[in-house]
Every structure is written in C-alpha cells, then in structure tokens.
Write an enzyme that holds these catalytic residues in place. Sequence first.
Site, PDB file in Angstrom:
ATOM      1  N   ASN A 209       0.848  -1.190   0.000  1.00 55.82           N
ATOM      2  CA  ASN A 209       0.000   0.000   0.000  1.00 55.82           C
ATOM      3  C   ASN A 209       0.886   1.243   0.000  1.00 55.82           C
ATOM      4  O   ASN A 209       2.107   1.143  -0.036  1.00 55.82           O
ATOM      5  CB  ASN A 209      -0.944  -0.011   1.207  1.00 55.82           C
ATOM      6  CG  ASN A 209      -0.209  -0.127   2.519  1.00 55.82           C
ATOM      7  OD1 ASN A 209       0.566   0.759   2.894  1.00 55.82           O
ATOM      8  ND2 ASN A 209      -0.412  -1.237   3.226  1.00 55.82           N
ATOM      9  N   ASP A 278      -4.479  -6.549   4.780  1.00 58.76           N
ATOM     10  CA  ASP A 278      -5.577  -7.398   5.254  1.00 58.76           C
ATOM     11  C   ASP A 278      -5.576  -8.757   4.559  1.00 58.76           C
ATOM     12  O   ASP A 278      -6.098  -9.735   5.098  1.00 58.76           O
ATOM     13  CB  ASP A 278      -6.917  -6.709   5.003  1.00 58.76           C
ATOM     14  CG  ASP A 278      -7.064  -5.446   5.842  1.00 58.76           C
ATOM     15  OD1 ASP A 278      -6.625  -5.454   7.004  1.00 58.76           O
ATOM     16  OD2 ASP A 278      -7.616  -4.454   5.324  1.00 58.76           O
ATOM     17  N   LYS A 288       9.051 -16.495 -11.179  1.00 56.49           N
ATOM     18  CA  LYS A 288       8.301 -15.350 -11.675  1.00 56.49           C
ATOM     19  C   LYS A 288       7.121 -15.803 -12.521  1.00 56.49           C
ATOM     20  O   LYS A 288       7.268 -16.651 -13.403  1.00 56.49           O
ATOM     21  CB  LYS A 288       9.215 -14.449 -12.507  1.00 56.49           C
ATOM     22  CG  LYS A 288       8.519 -13.226 -13.077  1.00 56.49           C
ATOM     23  CD  LYS A 288       9.470 -12.402 -13.941  1.00 56.49           C
ATOM     24  CE  LYS A 288       8.713 -11.251 -14.597  1.00 56.49           C
ATOM     25  NZ  LYS A 288       9.596 -10.461 -15.476  1.00 56.49           N
ATOM     26  N   PHE A 323      -5.148   2.586  14.611  1.00 51.74           N
ATOM     27  CA  PHE A 323      -5.373   3.618  13.605  1.00 51.74           C
ATOM     28  C   PHE A 323      -6.432   3.126  12.639  1.00 51.74           C
ATOM     29  O   PHE A 323      -6.497   1.934  12.319  1.00 51.74           O
ATOM     30  CB  PHE A 323      -4.079   3.949  12.857  1.00 51.74           C
ATOM     31  CG  PHE A 323      -3.312   5.091  13.458  1.00 51.74           C
ATOM     32  CD1 PHE A 323      -3.181   6.297  12.776  1.00 51.74           C
ATOM     33  CD2 PHE A 323      -2.743   4.978  14.710  1.00 51.74           C
ATOM     34  CE1 PHE A 323      -2.481   7.357  13.328  1.00 51.74           C
ATOM     35  CE2 PHE A 323      -2.043   6.027  15.281  1.00 51.74           C
ATOM     36  CZ  PHE A 323      -1.912   7.224  14.587  1.00 51.74           C
ATOM     37  N   LYS A 337     -14.860  -0.539  15.173  1.00 48.59           N
ATOM     38  CA  LYS A 337     -13.563  -1.195  15.368  1.00 48.59           C
ATOM     39  C   LYS A 337     -13.123  -1.101  16.825  1.00 48.59           C
ATOM     40  O   LYS A 337     -12.560  -2.042  17.380  1.00 48.59           O
ATOM     41  CB  LYS A 337     -12.508  -0.543  14.472  1.00 48.59           C
ATOM     42  CG  LYS A 337     -12.662  -0.834  12.992  1.00 48.59           C
ATOM     43  CD  LYS A 337     -11.543  -0.156  12.193  1.00 48.59           C
ATOM     44  CE  LYS A 337     -11.706  -0.405  10.703  1.00 48.59           C
ATOM     45  NZ  LYS A 337     -10.653   0.281   9.916  1.00 48.59           N
ATOM     46  N   LYS A 341     -12.579  -4.713  18.613  1.00 48.29           N
ATOM     47  CA  LYS A 341     -11.188  -5.124  18.832  1.00 48.29           C
ATOM     48  C   LYS A 341     -10.677  -4.821  20.236  1.00 48.29           C
ATOM     49  O   LYS A 341      -9.496  -4.969  20.517  1.00 48.29           O
ATOM     50  CB  LYS A 341     -10.297  -4.475  17.775  1.00 48.29           C
ATOM     51  CG  LYS A 341     -10.730  -4.866  16.354  1.00 48.29           C
ATOM     52  CD  LYS A 341      -9.806  -4.361  15.282  1.00 48.29           C
ATOM     53  CE  LYS A 341     -10.313  -4.785  13.898  1.00 48.29           C
ATOM     54  NZ  LYS A 341      -9.392  -4.412  12.810  1.00 48.29           N
TER      55      LYS A 341
END
Length: 396
Positions: A209, A278, A288, A323, A337, A341
């Site tokens: 990301n 995730d 490859k 976060f 969340k 959590k």
Amino acid sequence: MLKGKNILLGVTGGIACYKACELTSALVKQHADVQVIMTDNATKFVSPMTFEQLSGNKALVDTFDRNFVHSVEHISAAEKADMVLIAPATANVIAKLANGLADDMLTTTVLACRCPKAIAPAMNTAMYENPVTQDNISKLIHYGWEIIEPATGRLACGAVGKGKLADPARLLEAILHTISCPKDMEGINVLVTAGPTREALDPVRYLTNHSSGKMGYSIAKAASARGANVTLVSGPTNLPKPSYMDVIDITSAADMYEEVSSRADKMDIIIKAAAVADYRPATIADNKIKKSDDDLSIPLERTTDIIKSLGAVKKPGQFLCGFSMETADLIENSKAKLTKKNLDMIAANNVKVEGAGFGVDTNVLTLITADEVKELPLMSKDEAANALLDEIIRRR
C-alpha cells in the site's frame, strides 16, 4: 519544537564546519535561540559573520573581547544555555574538555555549563581510533556527555573510514530528543508499528500500500523524546532509522504479527500506526509468474488481525491504540472497530481530506474513545504525534 530553548553551539577547526552552518539554520527554523562559539581555528574555515547572519546573534570567539569583558560573557552564555553541542569537535577540543582545560572562549564557557551536553567528533580515522582519543571520549561519557558517533566515508584527507561529522539531521535529532519536551513518559514501555507490509506474490512481485511510515515514526520519536522506552516495528520505508529506540525491521504482515505479539506483554502502551495488509496471496510462486494473453486471477487469504489479537489478550493497565484510515463513515466505522477489537482509542483519518493522505507531512486526526470523539485540526505529523500522546497519557 525548540521555541524558547537556548542552544550553545560550539564550532571547532575542521573542514566539517560548513555542516554547522546548516545545523544553525535548522535550529533557527525550529525557533531555537542559537549562540555560536567558535575556536580561533574554526574562523579559518568559516567566517563568524556567516553564523551571525544565520543565528541573529554575535558569534563569540575571543574571551577578552572588550565589548563583553564587563558582563563576563562566557558565564552569561553558560547560564543561559539549555543544551551544549560541539560540532564539529576536533581531537584537540575533545582532549581539553575531557581533562577540564579551559584556555579559550569555547572551553571556558562549556566548563561553566550545567545543562545537557553532546559532542560530535570529526577527524581523520587514525586520529579518531587512537587510544588516547578513545580514552578522552570515554571520559566525556563518564562525565555525562552524549557522543554522536561520526559517520564512515571518504574524509577530506582522502582516506576512507570513520571520522565524518554526523549529518545535520542527526545532530538536530539529538537536540530535539534531549530538550524539545518534558520527560513525562519516563520509564513507560511503548511499542509503535509503522509503515506498510509487503505480501509476496512471486520472487519479484508483492502486494503493498502507499503508507510512508511518517506518522508512526513521528509517534515513536515523540514518545522517545518524552522519555519512553520505545520499540519501533517498521515495515519497509524510505525514512532514516531513528536513534534512541529499538528498531525492528519487518516485511510481511506475518513478520509484524510475530514481532509485535512476542513483545506485547512487556508493553505499557501499544500504538498500531502501521498499514498492515488485510490479505495476502494464498500461494507464493517459486518462479516469476509469466504474462500471457489471458487475464490473471490471484487467490487471496486473510492475514492475522494483529490489533484484534492484542485486544483479546490485553493485560490490565495496558493501553491499546489503533489507527483507522477511512474514505467514508469515519466515526461510525472507527467506533465499531474500537468495540470489536477491545481498544482504548482509535486515531482515525480520512484519506480524502486535504493534508491527511499518504506520504504527506501533515495529518488530520480524530481521536475516538468509548466516551469521547476529539477532532484535531490540521497539524504536522510531529505535532499530531504529541497531541495523540497527550491524550493517551491523560487517559492512562
């Protein structure tokens, strides 16, 4: 971050003096009041006028300058200083300071200082490694000085080895760490995660990301500056590795889970600022993957939800902050969340808000707890890090 702080910068005779000019400028940008004291030999490399223009203060050189003789200027400068940094420091001045010699403006002033002191050696490798120099450095450590290690590289004399003055960014880091804020987190064990993870697809490709790691690094550095014992678990970033903390480099979500879970029980505060994948490829190709004329489908599987696993085994008194990066329904999604959590706080932001996206030096955080939603304004990530820590300390 240094507003109202007085820095006494000692500059001794070496080609690395030019780096002290860059440091002076950086300190002024942090709103520090910089008093430069030069040895006579230093003035052969850089004019005192250069430092005067950069700092806005007269650069001191001569102990017997008649303009200052009645005010005992070296004592006045010593009493005013919040921190002393000698950069660059020659073998000669290291020897003087280690043995209490005071025969010029710089050494007499430093001998009268009661504030924190740091020294950054810069010299030929053989001079630096000479047992006499090392003994003098050991003496300074014994007397409470911080030694900012020189870098390795090509020296002005043409030799290659250890002896280059540390970069100005490293010198600034030492000052910020020492005096930028009160030590209100002294003795607290803090674990911070930062950066992205990379999930391998084959030997040359991976899924990741856009996280730069800047927010997590700012939190880790702020906690360390406030006296905490910091462990930073970092995914791959382009950021310099911070000093004054344990840094553990990881690559994948599985790596991060292993490193964090193995240390969690010893931590008082855990702040999960990393952007952990995730999902990961269900299989990693040994070779490859070659392209073809057909579309490619990549089966994915869930990674371990690290912060959920931490919340499930959270020990009494431990503070867990996650976060949440959202693009819509920021408060609702983050509150869900928080409960699911078993977190104490979520720092949420919307990547679509200007100044709160990936890779920038600012952020717009909303701090969410079970009983409060606190929206912070646009801040630098360093400022946001301290605002976050303020709230955590208040709630602990």
